[in-house]
Design an enzyme around this catalytic site. Sequence first.
Site, short mmCIF file in Angstrom:
data_model
loop_
_atom_site.label_atom_id
_atom_site.label_comp_id
_atom_site.label_asym_id
_atom_site.label_seq_id
_atom_site.Cartn_x
_atom_site.Cartn_y
_atom_site.Cartn_z
N ASN A 157 0.84 -1.20 0.00
CA ASN A 157 0.00 0.00 0.00
C ASN A 157 0.88 1.26 0.00
O ASN A 157 2.00 1.23 0.51
CB ASN A 157 -0.91 0.02 1.23
CG ASN A 157 -2.09 -0.91 1.07
OD1 ASN A 157 -2.58 -1.12 -0.03
ND2 ASN A 157 -2.54 -1.48 2.18
N CYS B 276 -5.12 -7.20 -3.29
CA CYS B 276 -5.55 -6.85 -1.94
C CYS B 276 -6.28 -8.05 -1.35
O CYS B 276 -6.53 -9.05 -2.02
CB CYS B 276 -6.44 -5.62 -2.00
SG CYS B 276 -6.82 -4.91 -0.38
N HIS B 277 -6.65 -7.96 -0.09
CA HIS B 277 -7.36 -9.04 0.59
C HIS B 277 -8.87 -8.79 0.66
O HIS B 277 -9.63 -9.70 0.97
CB HIS B 277 -6.86 -9.20 2.03
CG HIS B 277 -5.40 -8.97 2.19
ND1 HIS B 277 -4.45 -9.93 1.94
CD2 HIS B 277 -4.71 -7.87 2.57
CE1 HIS B 277 -3.25 -9.45 2.16
NE2 HIS B 277 -3.37 -8.21 2.54
N HIS C 135 -9.79 -0.58 -1.90
CA HIS C 135 -10.30 -0.16 -0.60
C HIS C 135 -11.61 0.62 -0.69
O HIS C 135 -12.19 0.96 0.33
CB HIS C 135 -9.26 0.65 0.20
CG HIS C 135 -8.19 -0.20 0.80
ND1 HIS C 135 -7.34 0.27 1.77
CD2 HIS C 135 -7.82 -1.48 0.58
CE1 HIS C 135 -6.50 -0.69 2.12
NE2 HIS C 135 -6.78 -1.77 1.39
#
Length: 442
Positions: free
Chosen positions: A147, A168-169, A198
């Site tokens: 990030n 990303c998760h 996000h």
Amino acid sequence: MAKITFLGAGSTVFAKNVLGDCMLIPDIDFEFALFDIDPERLKDSENMLTNLKKTTGSSVQIRAYSDRKEALRGAKYVINAIQVGGYDPCTITDFEVPKKYGLRQTIADTLGIGGLFRSLRTIPVVLDFAKDMQEVCPDALFLNYTNPMATITGAMIRYGGIQTVGLCHSVQVCADHLLKSLNMDTSNLQWKIAGINHMAWLLEITQDGKDLYPEIKRRAREKQKEKHDDMVRFELMERFGYYVTESSEHNAEYHPYFIKSRYPELIEKFNIPLDEYIRRCINQIDRWNDMRDEVVHNHNLTHERTHEYGSHIIEAIETNHPFKIGGNVLNTGRLISNLPEKAVVEVPCLVDRSGISPTYVGDLPEQLAALNRTNINTQLLTIEAAVTGDRDKVYQAALLDPHTASELSIDDIVKLCDDLIEAHGHWLPQFHSKIGTRGRIG
């Protein structure tokens, strides 16, 4: 034998997750090339992976490198998991200097003033990676886990000339997390997510063909009557119609509505954990000190494949067995048609031997695209600032940041940027020989 280079391999637990997953890919031989600037942490990861190799019965070759270019030479895949400046001093600086201006943050690693300055520190480093890669592995796929996702991925693609996907998760766990939090069944789900990292949106969620959103919203309204950890996301869903992928503590600082010095009661109302990342870093350091021997020197160490996309991407390319991911890619051809082409978007992608093929999404609901654009504005200017060293671009990126702009005046935002440049010192050398139109030389 495909070579996988892991940059930031001193992140031992994360290396276990991603490279441990790769060990469990059947019938493919890999070389793991490990590189980190911390030789002790690098040795820890080498030991851990060597133990894991034995318990998994993997045929992988493991080698730690002290020379980054040699670690990259001939790589087919490059995994990036670095953190420039670490917790101390840089993360602490990103929190403590803004506090002097009354600007509070929760995570500060993606957007906001903290995310902006993390980008400024990190982009020059990854562009140095790109220079090495152009020389020794120009066709490698760069899997970015670091990030701020959108700015680093965008810089690598636009200025590094390296094929890159940001991972990303939050996408793969979003639907299950939401339904479990509302005590709803998670079987037989179908969902669609798109937006930006996000701040991607759960656009559709069905179960056996039935739209779950009406029941989700009903239960969410009931849950909002008591304190819980997802209050910001539920409020955004109530006001804008859709659930967002990343956590409430993150989204509290991506919008101008939640962390406001004039309305301190909002912190309590929406259960917002100020300084959360600082606490997590301290806890993570303490936890690592407690578990280090168990991870690094455990000859019986085991591993189960995680939900991380990295190994699935590699497996799909190596075997030509298709796999779908939520990937961060450049919005080339307007994959999301009401977001800018220079933006990095998070969209469904098909992976097979031909590589990563993003899918066309079309228009997002206009209110969601509008929220995304408020973050994209700052992201694009941050990339420009990092690449050019133009101090005015730093100010402009900060002035357009939703949370920062909702709290501070123009003059205070400029002063804050100057103070952060000075405080970060040698981590931001590109700005110390230049002066902006309203700033001062650091």
